[in-house]
Design a protein around this motif. Structure first.
Motif, PDB file in Angstrom:
ATOM      1  N   ALA A 256      -8.215  -2.915  -7.527  1.00  9.40           N
ATOM      2  CA  ALA A 256      -8.178  -2.183  -6.259  1.00  9.40           C
ATOM      3  C   ALA A 256      -6.764  -2.193  -5.678  1.00  9.40           C
ATOM      4  CB  ALA A 256      -9.179  -2.788  -5.272  1.00  9.40           C
ATOM      5  N   ASP A 257      -6.097  -3.364  -5.722  1.00 12.67           N
ATOM      6  CA  ASP A 257      -4.719  -3.444  -5.230  1.00 12.67           C
ATOM      7  C   ASP A 257      -3.797  -2.527  -6.030  1.00 12.67           C
ATOM      8  OD1 ASP A 257      -5.430  -5.258  -3.321  1.00 12.67           O
ATOM      9  OD2 ASP A 257      -4.589  -7.011  -4.340  1.00 12.67           O
ATOM     10  N   ALA A 258      -4.056  -2.434  -7.320  1.00 15.04           N
ATOM     11  CA  ALA A 258      -3.226  -1.566  -8.160  1.00 15.04           C
ATOM     12  C   ALA A 258      -3.359  -0.120  -7.707  1.00 15.04           C
ATOM     13  CB  ALA A 258      -3.626  -1.715  -9.631  1.00 15.04           C
ATOM     14  N   ILE A 259      -4.584   0.314  -7.463  1.00 13.59           N
ATOM     15  CA  ILE A 259      -4.777   1.700  -7.025  1.00 13.59           C
ATOM     16  C   ILE A 259      -4.197   1.912  -5.629  1.00 13.59           C
ATOM     17  CG2 ILE A 259      -6.536   3.415  -6.390  1.00 13.59           C
ATOM     18  CD1 ILE A 259      -8.192   2.443  -8.754  1.00 13.59           C
ATOM     19  N   MET A 260      -4.319   0.905  -4.771  1.00 14.55           N
ATOM     20  CA  MET A 260      -3.806   1.063  -3.405  1.00 14.55           C
ATOM     21  C   MET A 260      -2.279   1.080  -3.347  1.00 14.55           C
ATOM     22  SD  MET A 260      -6.406   1.573  -1.484  1.00 14.55           S
ATOM     23  CE  MET A 260      -5.627   1.504   0.134  1.00 14.55           C
ATOM     24  N   GLY A 261      -1.609   0.616  -4.382  1.00 16.78           N
ATOM     25  CA  GLY A 261      -0.152   0.635  -4.302  1.00 16.78           C
ATOM     26  C   GLY A 261       0.586   0.143  -5.544  1.00 16.78           C
ATOM     27  N   GLY A 262       0.001  -0.810  -6.241  1.00 20.37           N
ATOM     28  CA  GLY A 262       0.686  -1.401  -7.389  1.00 20.37           C
ATOM     29  C   GLY A 262       1.027  -0.376  -8.460  1.00 20.37           C
ATOM     30  N   ASN A 263       0.066   0.485  -8.740  1.00 14.60           N
ATOM     31  CA  ASN A 263       0.334   1.518  -9.758  1.00 14.60           C
ATOM     32  C   ASN A 263       1.481   2.437  -9.337  1.00 14.60           C
ATOM     33  OD1 ASN A 263      -1.799   0.568 -11.302  1.00 14.60           O
ATOM     34  ND2 ASN A 263      -3.261   2.080 -10.530  1.00 14.60           N
ATOM     35  N   ALA A 264       1.455   2.852  -8.076  1.00 14.25           N
ATOM     36  CA  ALA A 264       2.514   3.746  -7.593  1.00 14.25           C
ATOM     37  C   ALA A 264       3.865   3.058  -7.679  1.00 14.25           C
ATOM     38  CB  ALA A 264       2.216   4.188  -6.153  1.00 14.25           C
ATOM     39  N   ALA A 265       3.924   1.779  -7.298  1.00 16.61           N
ATOM     40  CA  ALA A 265       5.194   1.046  -7.356  1.00 16.61           C
ATOM     41  C   ALA A 265       5.745   1.061  -8.782  1.00 16.61           C
ATOM     42  CB  ALA A 265       4.999  -0.381  -6.855  1.00 16.61           C
ATOM     43  N   ARG A 266       4.849   0.838  -9.748  1.00 14.84           N
ATOM     44  CA  ARG A 266       5.280   0.796 -11.151  1.00 14.84           C
ATOM     45  C   ARG A 266       5.640   2.199 -11.655  1.00 14.84           C
ATOM     46  NH1 ARG A 266       0.614   0.148 -13.299  1.00 14.84           N
ATOM     47  NH2 ARG A 266       0.485   2.099 -14.458  1.00 14.84           N
ATOM     48  N   ILE A 267       4.715   3.155 -11.447  1.00 17.52           N
ATOM     49  CA  ILE A 267       4.885   4.496 -12.021  1.00 17.52           C
ATOM     50  C   ILE A 267       6.051   5.232 -11.365  1.00 17.52           C
ATOM     51  CG2 ILE A 267       3.751   6.750 -12.271  1.00 17.52           C
ATOM     52  CD1 ILE A 267       1.040   5.044 -12.344  1.00 17.52           C
ATOM     53  N   LEU A 268       6.221   5.043 -10.052  1.00 16.29           N
ATOM     54  CA  LEU A 268       7.253   5.787  -9.322  1.00 16.29           C
ATOM     55  C   LEU A 268       8.503   4.945  -9.077  1.00 16.29           C
ATOM     56  CD1 LEU A 268       4.911   7.621  -6.783  1.00 16.29           C
ATOM     57  CD2 LEU A 268       5.883   8.530  -8.895  1.00 16.29           C
TER      58      LEU A 268
ATOM     59  N   VAL B 291       0.865  -1.179   0.000  1.00 16.14           N
ATOM     60  CA  VAL B 291       0.000   0.000   0.000  1.00 16.14           C
ATOM     61  C   VAL B 291       0.901   1.228   0.000  1.00 16.14           C
ATOM     62  CG1 VAL B 291      -1.694   1.320   1.317  1.00 16.14           C
ATOM     63  CG2 VAL B 291      -1.915  -1.174   1.148  1.00 16.14           C
ATOM     64  N   VAL B 292       0.679   2.112  -0.974  1.00  9.78           N
ATOM     65  CA  VAL B 292       1.527   3.294  -1.152  1.00  9.78           C
ATOM     66  C   VAL B 292       0.660   4.545  -1.084  1.00  9.78           C
ATOM     67  CG1 VAL B 292       3.168   4.481  -2.659  1.00  9.78           C
ATOM     68  CG2 VAL B 292       3.073   1.967  -2.658  1.00  9.78           C
TER      69      VAL B 292
ATOM     70  N   ALA C  44      -7.945   2.658 -14.574  1.00  7.09           N
ATOM     71  CA  ALA C  44      -7.619   2.175 -13.225  1.00  7.09           C
ATOM     72  C   ALA C  44      -6.124   1.982 -13.045  1.00  7.09           C
ATOM     73  CB  ALA C  44      -8.365   0.862 -12.946  1.00  7.09           C
ATOM     74  N   ASP C  45      -5.374   1.955 -14.154  1.00  8.04           N
ATOM     75  CA  ASP C  45      -3.919   1.794 -14.044  1.00  8.04           C
ATOM     76  C   ASP C  45      -3.197   3.124 -13.841  1.00  8.04           C
ATOM     77  OD1 ASP C  45      -4.712   2.615 -16.575  1.00  8.04           O
ATOM     78  OD2 ASP C  45      -2.998   1.689 -17.569  1.00  8.04           O
ATOM     79  N   ARG C  46      -3.969   4.231 -13.715  1.00  6.41           N
ATOM     80  CA  ARG C  46      -3.337   5.549 -13.565  1.00  6.41           C
ATOM     81  C   ARG C  46      -3.747   6.247 -12.264  1.00  6.41           C
ATOM     82  NH1 ARG C  46      -0.976   6.662 -18.347  1.00  6.41           N
ATOM     83  NH2 ARG C  46      -0.622   8.841 -17.847  1.00  6.41           N
ATOM     84  N   LEU C  47      -4.494   5.567 -11.431  1.00  5.27           N
ATOM     85  CA  LEU C  47      -4.938   6.143 -10.147  1.00  5.27           C
ATOM     86  C   LEU C  47      -4.032   5.636  -9.028  1.00  5.27           C
ATOM     87  CD1 LEU C  47      -7.705   7.799  -9.404  1.00  5.27           C
ATOM     88  CD2 LEU C  47      -7.476   6.971 -11.748  1.00  5.27           C
ATOM     89  N   MET C  48      -3.750   6.494  -8.051  1.00  2.00           N
ATOM     90  CA  MET C  48      -2.863   6.105  -6.939  1.00  2.00           C
ATOM     91  C   MET C  48      -3.428   6.618  -5.624  1.00  2.00           C
ATOM     92  SD  MET C  48       0.933   6.764  -8.575  1.00  2.00           S
ATOM     93  CE  MET C  48       0.749   8.030  -9.832  1.00  2.00           C
ATOM     94  N   PHE C  49      -3.531   5.700  -4.678  1.00  6.73           N
ATOM     95  CA  PHE C  49      -4.056   6.005  -3.355  1.00  6.73           C
ATOM     96  C   PHE C  49      -3.275   7.141  -2.677  1.00  6.73           C
ATOM     97  CE2 PHE C  49      -3.863   5.012   1.291  1.00  6.73           C
ATOM     98  CZ  PHE C  49      -5.204   5.257   1.599  1.00  6.73           C
ATOM     99  N   GLY C  50      -4.007   7.956  -1.892  1.00  3.27           N
ATOM    100  CA  GLY C  50      -3.370   9.013  -1.104  1.00  3.27           C
ATOM    101  C   GLY C  50      -4.210   9.341   0.108  1.00  3.27           C
ATOM    102  N   THR C  51      -3.627  10.070   1.051  1.00  2.00           N
ATOM    103  CA  THR C  51      -4.331  10.368   2.316  1.00  2.00           C
ATOM    104  C   THR C  51      -4.471  11.860   2.611  1.00  2.00           C
ATOM    105  OG1 THR C  51      -2.291  10.392   3.610  1.00  2.00           O
ATOM    106  CG2 THR C  51      -3.429   8.249   3.354  1.00  2.00           C
ATOM    107  N   ASP C  52      -3.573  12.683   2.075  1.00  2.00           N
ATOM    108  CA  ASP C  52      -3.486  14.105   2.424  1.00  2.00           C
ATOM    109  C   ASP C  52      -3.062  14.324   3.881  1.00  2.00           C
ATOM    110  OD1 ASP C  52      -3.417  16.722   1.634  1.00  2.00           O
ATOM    111  OD2 ASP C  52      -5.539  16.883   1.152  1.00  2.00           O
TER     112      ASP C  52
END
Lengths: 361, 361
Positions: free
Chosen positions: B345-357, B3-4, B302-310
């Protein structure tokens, strides 16, 4: 199932006469020495330049009912619920506003009556007159057989829709079961678009200023407790709610996390934006894409969305075009957003409007 | 799957020292004679009153890395990509800005290095310095092992992100494959909220001012052709794009119907907002409801969204709360918007960020 257009504007002759008699915004100007300029309509202060291309061209599509009917026929629209375009009567001198509003509303009623079954209307209130005169006109409008509510901008009596001085007006609208068609006009201060805004034509104020203005106005109504005081007050919000469906979650979260509102006891005893969206708000389907339309449906329900065109604004730039792309974008979005659900798509295209606005079927 | 959290702010000690040394916005103020007031952070001109309750409380959650890690553990967040909160370094005196930016970025890099694997960061640019100094800092940031892009507000060099003077900066970011995390700060002029705005706490500027500012900024970038000139420039837009996914259809329609843009030949030879949303824009999932999140997913994928909290903004008002509602609203929205699709859902919670960043997995 009929196709009903709930977002479509007309200037009746009584209103055109007013616009032609003026030389400050809003006004219509002819250029006898430059006939190719045609008549121009200037409704936004930012459009009010000295050139013969100020504002936008205005032709019969704005005031000739035959043009409206031809447009409806081209796009298979059975019924139009017409409203005065912005800025309505907000700018009238207070002492003559009530009488002018009666004249304009009667002229609109006449147009509808002369085309029985094709045209209904939202009336216009003399908001610069006294509150008593406004309430009188609300009551009078219920006696005009083709009126189905009133159109209103975000200015209210001058300081916004969260102004407690509007309460008698909201009370009268609620009591008479008259819907408010809430429509933007004032936009945002030009400074927010930066120094290069004019390079982009009218895109920033039209694409963003309008929906952002609308979103702020509805949120101010919500925060001031309008719907706590008038739980049956219904509002049809233009352009699929501005951006309200998309931002509803953020608005709710900001309320729930606001220390000032907590101290005032205003967090717990209130109706949520979701509750308002599902019980008091109707949305037109003027959003030009299925992405936004789906969010509007998710927020308010497919039984609360109503097709619209925004005619005569956004005409095709290609003079030979018959169908208007601004219309087909919206009708295609309805089909696409609803997938194969023809019943729900038909409801948005007209069934909902027939039910909500009590149109003969 | 990790989770990212890609939208989470920290003030490193070097930045806190700066804020404590100031008495104009932005600044941090203590009240030795009123210890119960605690330290206060004032970052918006509208918050800058004379009272001991000006701004908002600021505690260790803003600057103590242990607090960030505890927050992450409470909410099962494996990795945080931290960024300076607004207003970043926009306000620095030009002559010392470049040096201050290096000191602040080095301090952030140190925090990340001391907690290997838990913290990465977006750097901050000295935008008040010369363009050459900004480009130098972009190049230097690529040598800091935990930096994954830069955070930027909507002001740019002072007149917005459609300023052609930013081109060398965009070119450097594109060349170095550094993503811009675009975040609002300046909001809208207070006048748009009306005379009763203070009755509503901070709701209107936070809930509406921020996303509306962001939407205007991205649209100005689009209209000025930034992505035509820099087709590989990537921007992570805060708060699920402001309102961009919802308004994309209206923006496209307004462009397609603009007579000025047509005359300038700017309608046909351009990339659409949809194309930008799917190829250059990433969106965080900080939108607090599935309605908005679904629209964001529909617009960008869905492959371009990334979880955040502010974090650390929007803390619970209930001091005894352990979980932050502002966080759970967002994580629940991800689950709800994706229905039963756990992989997405897992991708948005962290997988996408791991890949993109490019985070180690």
């Amino acid at each position: 199932m009929p196709v009903v257009d709930v977002h479509t504007h007309m200037y009746p002759p009584a209103y055109m006469d007013l616009l032609r008699s003026r030389d400050t915004v809003p006004y219509v100007k002819s250029f006898p020495d430059h006939p190719s300029a045609g008549d121009r309509l200037i409704i936004l202060p930012a459009e009010d330049t000295a050139s013969t291309s100020r504002g936008r061209p205005i032709g019969k599509e704005y005031y000739d009912v035959k043009e409206k009917l031809a447009f409806m026929d081209t796009h298979d629209i059975d019924v139009s619920v017409i409203s005065l375009a912005n800025p309505w009567l907000d700018w009238l001198p207070p002492d003559s506003a009530a009488e002018t509003a009666r004249r304009v509303n009667d002229d609109v009623e006449r147009m509808c009556a002369e085309h029985e079954g094709r045209l209904y209307a939202f009336g216009t209130l003399p908001l610069s007159a006294s509150v008593e005169h406004v309430v009188e006109e609300i009551e009078r409008l219920t006696t005009l057989p083709h009126m189905r509510g009133i159109v209103m901008g975000t200015s209210g009596l001058g300081s916004g829709l969260d102004d407690p001085a509007l309460d008698p007006i909201y009370a009268a609208l609620e009591k008479e079961k008259q819907l408010i068609f809430l429509h933007p006009h004032y936009g945002l201060p030009n400074a927010v678009y930066g120094e290069r805004a004019s390079d982009y034509g009218h895109v920033l104020p039209l694409a963003l200023g309008f929906p952002l203005e609308t979103t702020i106005a509805v949120t101010r109504m919500l925060l001031s407790g309008v719907w706590d005081r008038f739980p049956e007050l219904n509002v049809l919000v233009a352009h699929s709610g501005g951006t309200l469906p998309f931002l509803a979650g953020r608005i709710e979260s900001c309320i729930a996390h606001d220390a000032h509102l907590k101290k005032e006891g205003k967090i717990t005893n209130r109706r949520s934006v979701w509750d308002i969206l599902r019980k008091n708000v109707y949305l037109d389907a003027v959003i030009y894409a299925d992405v936004g339309l789906k969010a509007a449906i998710d927020a308010s329900g497919a039984d609360r969305l109503m097709f619209g065109t925004d005619h005569p604004f956004f005409p095709p730039l290609d003079e030979n075009a018959v169908e208007w792309e601004s219309v087909t974008l919206n009708s295609k979005a309805v089909k696409s957003a609803l997938g194969g659900n023809k019943e729900a798509a038909d409801a948005i295209m007209g069934g909902n409007a027939a039910r909500i606005l009590r149109l003969p079927s």
